[in-house]
Design an enzyme around this catalytic site. Structure first.
Site, PDB file in Angstrom:
ATOM      1  N   LYS A 106      51.013  65.315 -36.165  1.00  0.00           N
ATOM      2  CA  LYS A 106      52.170  64.617 -35.603  1.00  0.00           C
ATOM      3  C   LYS A 106      53.068  64.107 -36.731  1.00  0.00           C
ATOM      4  O   LYS A 106      52.619  63.924 -37.865  1.00  0.00           O
ATOM      5  CB  LYS A 106      51.710  63.439 -34.739  1.00  0.00           C
ATOM      6  CG  LYS A 106      50.846  63.845 -33.539  1.00  0.00           C
ATOM      7  CD  LYS A 106      51.670  64.558 -32.476  1.00  0.00           C
ATOM      8  CE  LYS A 106      50.854  64.876 -31.236  1.00  0.00           C
ATOM      9  NZ  LYS A 106      49.979  66.045 -31.381  1.00  0.00           N
ATOM     10  N   ASP A 107      54.337  63.882 -36.396  1.00  0.00           N
ATOM     11  CA  ASP A 107      55.279  63.337 -37.370  1.00  0.00           C
ATOM     12  C   ASP A 107      54.748  62.027 -37.941  1.00  0.00           C
ATOM     13  O   ASP A 107      54.193  61.214 -37.212  1.00  0.00           O
ATOM     14  CB  ASP A 107      56.634  63.075 -36.712  1.00  0.00           C
ATOM     15  CG  ASP A 107      57.278  64.345 -36.188  1.00  0.00           C
ATOM     16  OD1 ASP A 107      56.893  64.784 -35.094  1.00  0.00           O
ATOM     17  OD2 ASP A 107      58.146  64.886 -36.879  1.00  0.00           O
ATOM     18  N   ARG A 108      54.951  61.838 -39.241  1.00  0.00           N
ATOM     19  CA  ARG A 108      54.515  60.569 -39.838  1.00  0.00           C
ATOM     20  C   ARG A 108      55.483  59.443 -39.471  1.00  0.00           C
ATOM     21  O   ARG A 108      55.063  58.394 -38.987  1.00  0.00           O
ATOM     22  CB  ARG A 108      54.426  60.693 -41.366  1.00  0.00           C
ATOM     23  CG  ARG A 108      54.139  59.338 -42.002  1.00  0.00           C
ATOM     24  CD  ARG A 108      53.880  59.387 -43.480  1.00  0.00           C
ATOM     25  NE  ARG A 108      53.642  58.036 -43.972  1.00  0.00           N
ATOM     26  CZ  ARG A 108      53.157  57.756 -45.167  1.00  0.00           C
ATOM     27  NH1 ARG A 108      52.838  58.723 -46.000  1.00  0.00           N
ATOM     28  NH2 ARG A 108      52.980  56.504 -45.535  1.00  0.00           N
TER      29      ARG A 108
END
Length: 339
Positions: A79-81
């Site tokens: 997932k996006d940080r």
């Protein structure tokens, strides 16, 4: 790289500017596996909310807390940080008690659910993700509303976006050097990244060519089409009636596709064949590495797509199947800058 690709909505770049991920809470992602945890089994399953945290880093910390090897940790997708994300992790702990995760502490991490499951949560084993995105500074305009209506009704180019290619396109550059015999790549993870970048580039170029020729809603001879709601596909060859297929496409019963190149790739439309032939080094690399050719929808239509103009900007809510990128949708609406 992505900035060179054509737009589908209005055929021009958006006029509205916006900030994306100005704050982590502006980009919320909730994972949807498509199945429930069994409640028993040798795997401890944890549903975790992460803020500004890397998926692998959190997984490693969970494994360390439980006293198991990182190899025994699983997750469905990265997932996006810079976001607030919710996703499942699992830890293989046969015959072991479930640790007291109320004692687990890590900045930006909240464990929402602890249960058990009877099989490992593997990479790719998810159906999709729910998104709640705030585009800061996006102001209401007639042009933006036309774009919103277009995306809601017709979808957006199913492009792979920047994260697929690495920082400043590094993975794609290395893939080309590998394909041309300039370097050897032994690291398994790097090999996977480079192969994915190369396939993604060819896919994007095919989509771009279809947009440029106005052929995103037209079944062409030898197109490979996919049955909606499944991964089954067939070729629009001489055995198929293109008129009938065109009606099915307009009724959203079938989808046009573009290739993720590899072994057993089928000769398709002239547009697609031309792009693949222009990148024969990548095509040869895929076959050398025994990558199997697969198909991916040319366009994607978000489910549950809604929007609202707020004092801070434009809020979007929608669902995408695994593998499709929210930023590919956003680029059709606004000219965004990531913080």
């Amino acid at each position: 790289m992505l900035e060179q690709l054509p737009y589908l909505a209005l055929k021009t770049p958006p006029k509205t500017t916006a900030l994306l991920k100005a704050e982590c809470a502006d980009f919320i992602v909730k994972e949807h596996l498509g199945y429930e945890m069994s409640g028993d089994g040798e795997f401890v399953a944890l549903y975790v909310r992460k803020t500004d945290c890397n998926t692998l880093f959190v997984g490693e910390k969970l494994a360390k807390f439980a006293g198991v090897s990182e190899r025994n940790m699983g997750y469905a997708g990265l997932k996006d940080r810079r976001a607030v994300t919710e996703q499942w992790f699992c830890l293989q702990m046969p015959g072991m008690e479930t640790p007291d995760f109320s004692q687990f502490e890590l900045d930006g991490v909240e464990i929402l659910t602890v249960t058990r499951h009877n099989r490992k949560i593997r990479t790719g084993s998810l159906e999709g993700n729910y998104f709640d995105i705030l585009l800061r500074g996006a102001e209401e305009s007639d042009e933006l509303k036309v774009r919103l209506d277009f995306v809601a009704n017709f979808g957006f180019p199913n492009y792979f976006t920047e994260q697929r290619f690495g920082r400043e396109g590094h993975n794609l550059t290395q893939a080309l050097r590998w394909a041309q015999g300039e370097i050897k790549v032994k690291d398994r993870k790097k090999r996977s990244f480079y192969l994915s970048a190369a396939r993604s580039e060819i896919f994007n170029l095919v989509v771009a060519a279809r947009i440029a020729k106005g052929a995103t809603n037209q079944v062409l001879p030898n197109d490979i089409v996919q049955l909606a709601g499944s991964h089954s596909w067939f070729k629009a060859d001489e055995k198929e009636d293109l008129t009938v297929l065109q009606v099915r496409l307009e009724n959203q019963d079938i989808l046009l596709t573009a290739p993720l190149i590899g072994e057993d790739i089928l000769a398709a439309s002239d547009i697609e064949n031309e792009i693949v032939n222009q990148h024969s080094a990548f095509d040869s690399l895929m076959k050398q590495e025994r990558m199997k050719a697969v198909r991916r929808p040319l366009l994607m239509k978000a489910k549950g797509f809604s929007w609202a103009f707020e004092p801070e900007g434009l809020r979007l809510k929608f669902y995408l199947p695994a593998g499709s990128y929210a930023t590919a949708l956003v680029r059709e609406l606004v000219n965004y800058t990531e913080e």
